[in-house]
Design a protein around this motif. Structure first.
Motif, PDB file in Angstrom:
ATOM      1  N   ALA A   1      67.446  39.778  73.237  1.00 51.67           N
ATOM      2  CA  ALA A   1      68.676  39.153  72.751  1.00 51.67           C
ATOM      3  C   ALA A   1      68.415  37.729  72.278  1.00 51.67           C
ATOM      4  CB  ALA A   1      69.733  39.164  73.853  1.00 51.67           C
ATOM      5  N   ALA A   2      67.581  36.995  72.992  1.00 53.28           N
ATOM      6  CA  ALA A   2      67.266  35.628  72.571  1.00 53.28           C
ATOM      7  C   ALA A   2      66.621  35.617  71.191  1.00 53.28           C
ATOM      8  CB  ALA A   2      66.351  34.963  73.595  1.00 53.28           C
ATOM      9  N   ALA A   3      65.725  36.574  70.942  1.00 52.11           N
ATOM     10  CA  ALA A   3      65.051  36.639  69.648  1.00 52.11           C
ATOM     11  C   ALA A   3      65.998  37.086  68.542  1.00 52.11           C
ATOM     12  CB  ALA A   3      63.857  37.586  69.735  1.00 52.11           C
ATOM     13  N   GLU A   4      66.841  38.076  68.820  1.00 53.83           N
ATOM     14  CA  GLU A   4      67.704  38.640  67.783  1.00 53.83           C
ATOM     15  C   GLU A   4      68.906  37.771  67.450  1.00 53.83           C
ATOM     16  OE1 GLU A   4      66.874  43.419  68.537  1.00 53.83           O
ATOM     17  OE2 GLU A   4      68.893  42.600  68.747  1.00 53.83           O
ATOM     18  N   LEU A   5      69.422  37.050  68.420  1.00 47.16           N
ATOM     19  CA  LEU A   5      70.696  36.344  68.230  1.00 47.16           C
ATOM     20  C   LEU A   5      70.547  34.873  67.869  1.00 47.16           C
ATOM     21  CD1 LEU A   5      72.743  37.887  71.194  1.00 47.16           C
ATOM     22  CD2 LEU A   5      72.549  38.692  68.819  1.00 47.16           C
ATOM     23  N   ALA A   6      69.305  34.372  67.871  1.00 46.16           N
ATOM     24  CA  ALA A   6      69.106  32.950  67.557  1.00 46.16           C
ATOM     25  C   ALA A   6      69.656  32.590  66.182  1.00 46.16           C
ATOM     26  CB  ALA A   6      67.618  32.606  67.639  1.00 46.16           C
ATOM     27  N   ARG A   7      69.553  33.519  65.231  1.00 43.93           N
ATOM     28  CA  ARG A   7      70.010  33.244  63.860  1.00 43.93           C
ATOM     29  C   ARG A   7      71.510  33.012  63.787  1.00 43.93           C
ATOM     30  NH1 ARG A   7      68.347  39.102  61.655  1.00 43.93           N
ATOM     31  NH2 ARG A   7      66.818  38.734  63.307  1.00 43.93           N
ATOM     32  N   TYR A   8      72.241  33.441  64.832  1.00 46.48           N
ATOM     33  CA  TYR A   8      73.698  33.283  64.837  1.00 46.48           C
ATOM     34  C   TYR A   8      74.164  32.117  65.712  1.00 46.48           C
ATOM     35  CZ  TYR A   8      73.142  38.049  63.123  1.00 46.48           C
ATOM     36  OH  TYR A   8      72.746  39.161  62.425  1.00 46.48           O
ATOM     37  N   GLY A   9      73.209  31.314  66.205  1.00 46.99           N
ATOM     38  CA  GLY A   9      73.580  30.179  67.038  1.00 46.99           C
ATOM     39  C   GLY A   9      73.768  30.516  68.497  1.00 46.99           C
TER      40      GLY A   9
END
Length: 294
Positions: free
Chosen positions: A186-194
């Motif tokens: 989740a940390a890797a996938e959601l970083a782009r959304y802040g």
């Protein structure tokens, strides 16, 4: 008087009727957050209870001058997880932080562990992390794509049992180890959304730990400060990490990484593979002791 680390933030805490979740909810409120207090009101083993601990915590927060709303849905169902996020949006108009904490125990040695007890514990801990995370992430992705980049935080709850293992808790240890993997993805996938995603392995005396660890004196309130900081804007840049917290001690846990390696450049025989493995093990760090194995 409330402090201001989380002023203006809306925070959801699951399993917040008692123990760690209650401590987290009260600590966030004390720092100015508006809190959605989720609790299904079940017993230690997940069977239905007769009281409504979520409402009790909401009353505590309101009595101290804070803002809170209770949510009694089952967050291990898609409907319950969706209604959890909706409760934050409908009541407070936004969502900034999700603290996944709900859980219960059904401890058995592996040879005595029923399939139902396996499924129930994996469901509440692992699925009960995934579904609220997915719902919150979908909201934040929509916000980000609309040009309203969030300063969003997810704090997951793992355990030393998931990091090292715990005798008599195969179901719980597997679920908590899964939560670490979920946190990293989740940390890797959601970083782009802040969105920042971290996990905490707490050590505190609650109704879940008092039988297994009778000598554990640390209070849930000792863990809450780290969770509040991770759930605030002040933790900018910290994501994909696992922390252990007990009383005044905070440890950054370091997970699997390559250790001693040998590359022959060709296929080994089983005997050669065994010799190589033993040589590598002799040079590797010994694993931490499994809880209860001494």
């Amino acid at each position: 008087m409330a402090a201001d680390m989380c002023a203006g933030r809306v925070v959801v805490v699951t399993g917040a009727g008692r123990g760690l979740g209650r401590a987290h909810a009260l600590a966030f409120a004390a720092e100015g957050a508006k809190v959605v207090v989720n609790d299904l009101g079940v017993g230690l083993d997940g069977t239905p209870g007769s009281d409504s601990p979520a409402r009790n915590v909401v009353e505590e927060i309101r009595a101290a001058g804070g803002e809170a709303v209770a949510h009694g849905g089952d967050i291990a169902t898609a409907k319950g997880a969706a209604s959890l996020v909706e409760a934050a949006l409908d009541t407070f108009g936004r969502l900034d932080t999700l603290v996944n904490n709900a859980g219960f125990l059904r401890d058995r040695m592996l040879v005595n562990l029923d399939e139902d007890d396996w499924d129930a514990v994996l469901r509440v801990h692992l699925k009960g992390h995934f579904l609220p995370l997915r719902e919150a992430a979908a909201y934040w992705r929509t916000e980000s794509k609309a040009g309203r980049r969030p300063v969003a935080r997810i704090v997951n709850t793992t355990s030393g049992a998931g990091l090292l293992g715990s005798v008599g808790q195969g179901n719980y240890a597997a679920a908590k180890a899964g939560i670490v993997g979920l946190t990293l993805v989740a940390a890797a996938e959601l970083a782009r959304y802040g969105v920042q995603v971290n996990a905490v392995a707490p050590a505190a005396r609650t109704r879940m730990t008092e039988r297994a660890f009778a000598d554990l004196a640390a209070a849930p309130e000792d863990v809450a400060p780290l969770v509040v900081w991770l759930g605030s804007a002040a933790s900018d840049g910290v994501t994909g990490r696992v922390f252990e917290a007990e009383a005044g001690r905070i440890t950054v846990m370091e997970g699997w990484r390559p250790g001693p390696t040998a590359d022959k450049g060709d296929r080994r025989t089983p005997a050669e593979a065994g010799d190589t493995a033993r040589d590598l093990l002799a040079r590797a760090q010994a694993p931490g002791a499994v809880y209860g194995a001494g």
